[in-house]
Design an enzyme around this catalytic site. Structure first.
Site, PDB file in Angstrom:
ATOM      1  CB  VAL A  39      36.826  44.973  33.928  1.00 53.84           C
ATOM      2  CG1 VAL A  39      35.842  44.922  34.883  1.00 53.84           C
ATOM      3  CG2 VAL A  39      38.320  44.262  34.673  1.00 53.84           C
ATOM      4  CE  LYS A  52      44.706  47.405  45.260  1.00 57.49           C
ATOM      5  NZ  LYS A  52      44.920  47.296  44.002  1.00 57.49           N
ATOM      6  CG  HIS A  75      43.524  36.101  39.831  1.00 61.79           C
ATOM      7  ND1 HIS A  75      44.179  36.145  38.887  1.00 61.79           N
ATOM      8  CD2 HIS A  75      43.343  37.518  40.283  1.00 61.79           C
ATOM      9  CE1 HIS A  75      44.372  37.700  38.444  1.00 61.79           C
ATOM     10  NE2 HIS A  75      43.810  38.427  39.249  1.00 61.79           N
ATOM     11  CG  ASN A  92      41.566  37.455  36.573  1.00 63.30           C
ATOM     12  OD1 ASN A  92      41.736  36.278  36.108  1.00 63.30           O
ATOM     13  ND2 ASN A  92      42.163  38.487  36.060  1.00 63.30           N
ATOM     14  CD  GLN A 119      46.877  38.449  42.593  1.00 63.13           C
ATOM     15  OE1 GLN A 119      47.182  38.336  43.420  1.00 63.13           O
ATOM     16  NE2 GLN A 119      46.485  39.493  41.759  1.00 63.13           N
ATOM     17  CB  CYS A 156      40.286  40.281  41.179  1.00 65.85           C
ATOM     18  SG  CYS A 156      42.159  40.606  40.980  1.00 65.85           S
ATOM     19  N   GLY A 185      45.069  40.226  35.303  1.00 71.42           N
ATOM     20  CA  GLY A 185      44.724  41.108  36.056  1.00 71.42           C
ATOM     21  C   GLY A 185      45.482  42.648  35.899  1.00 71.42           C
ATOM     22  NE  ARG A 220      38.639  47.524  45.230  1.00 75.85           N
ATOM     23  CZ  ARG A 220      39.449  47.176  44.346  1.00 75.85           C
ATOM     24  NH1 ARG A 220      41.008  47.056  44.913  1.00 75.85           N
ATOM     25  NH2 ARG A 220      39.163  46.603  43.329  1.00 75.85           N
ATOM     26  NE  ARG A 222      50.069  40.308  37.439  1.00 67.89           N
ATOM     27  CZ  ARG A 222      48.812  40.902  37.984  1.00 67.89           C
ATOM     28  NH1 ARG A 222      47.822  40.226  38.045  1.00 67.89           N
ATOM     29  NH2 ARG A 222      48.956  42.068  38.506  1.00 67.89           N
ATOM     30  CB  SER A 263      36.892  56.373  23.706  1.00 67.80           C
ATOM     31  OG  SER A 263      37.949  55.752  23.622  1.00 67.80           O
TER      32      SER A 263
END
Length: 327
Positions: free
Chosen positions: A2, A195, A224, A297, A143, A116, A147, A87, A217, A28
């Site tokens: 993402v 969710k 998706h 997605n 999905q 998503c 994802g 959320r 899945r 990193s």
């Protein structure tokens, strides 16, 4: 996945960034990323906070967001968070721009990006809800492994090639479907399913909508898909449904069954719209509609939605000075 997609979309949409600050974990630090042909050095969270960026696009998991989002907010940064951390927090906005961007204000410092599968569904359903008022939604999702992130894609590809590697699913995913996304809860549903139930009500601003979901899945690398059944308070005509969806922002209708044309994951990769097809009346009960909803997605389901939130903030002067210097 993402995070890289976010950078790609910022560039594609010509988002006004004077300085990009790529951020990752301590291990990193010092790595280089390329954005618009320039090399940028990856920094730590602490270093980024000291820079006081205007916007922080988060996609680092719930625990990271819970720890660091408030620290960015304290220095005036607007955080748009892609995890599930905020959320369902009643003090935080959960936003899909095509549906409820109007709830945003200049005081919002942590804004949640929805799940998503929820994003693409509410984009498709909201214009119909405005006209006919949804009473109940039954949704089954299909999905893709992206994802789950790069590890999900790697498991599918390893199984397909017959090579060993790390498994992130409890069963094989190639030549299989798993009715199991995220952890199982005490009510028998998975966290992913709940969710969709809870986020849909919050985004659409209607706690009376009844939602039930089964999330699955499938061995697809990206995109998706959802089979959605919705019952309305008011009756409709199929012609009006087509007209409403075709005129709605962010939706593309592909529905020519006689020509075998309908949305499929392989055709929508890299696109930002939500694709709708197989639109038909549910003949088993009144005022009920079936349709098929597909979206990328990683883009509309995550990165694009986050960037669209940032664009809305900028367009409506909800960011200090209405001009960005650092993201």
């Amino acid at each position: 996945m993402v995070g890289r997609t976010m950078m790609k979309i910022l560039e594609e949409r010509n988002f006004p960034v004077d300085e990009l600050i790529p951020v990752a974990s301590e291990r990193s630090k010092g790595k280089e990323v390329i954005y618009r042909g320039h090399s940028y050095t990856v920094r730590t969270m602490t270093e980024a906070i000291a820079e006081r960026p205007d916007i922080a696009l988060f996609s680092a998991g719930g625990s990271t967001s819970l720890e660091w989002a408030p620290k960015f907010a304290e220095v005036g940064t607007i955080v748009i968070d892609n995890s599930s951390a905020w959320r369902m927090d009643s003090t935080k906005k959960l936003v899909v721009p095509e549906v409820n961007a109007h709830v945003l204000t200049a005081t919002d410092k942590i804004i949640a990006n929805p799940n998503c599968s929820t994003i693409q569904m509410v984009v498709a359903l909201n214009p119909l809800h405005k006209k006919y008022k949804i009473k109940r939604i039954v949704v089954s999702t299909y999905q893709s492994v992206s994802g789950t992130g790069q590890k999900g894609v790697a498991q599918l590809m390893n199984e397909r090639k017959g090579t060993k590697g790390e498994n992130v699913y409890p069963h094989s995913i190639d030549m299989n479907v798993l009715p199991h996304i995220d952890v199982f809860l005490d009510n028998g549903y998975t966290k992913e399913e709940m969710k969709m139930v809870n986020e849909t009500k919050k985004i659409m601003g209607d706690d009376n909508i009844r939602v039930t979901a089964t999330t699955v899945r499938v061995p697809v690398t990206g995109g998706h898909s959802e089979a959605v059944n919705m019952e309305f308070e008011k009756d409709f005509t199929i012609e009006d449904v087509f007209s409403i969806l075709k005129k709605s922002e962010g939706i593309i209708v592909i529905d020519e069954p006689k020509n075998n044309k309908y949305p499929m994951p392989k055709d929508i990769e890299g696109k930002d719209e939500v694709f709708v097809g197989r639109i038909r009346r549910d003949e088993s009960q009144p005022n009920t509609l079936n349709m098929w909803v597909v979206a990328d997605n990683l883009r509309k389901g995550a990165a694009t939605n986050a960037v669209q939130i940032a664009e809305y903030l900028l367009e409506h002067n909800l960011i200090k000075g209405s001009k960005l210097s650092k993201v």
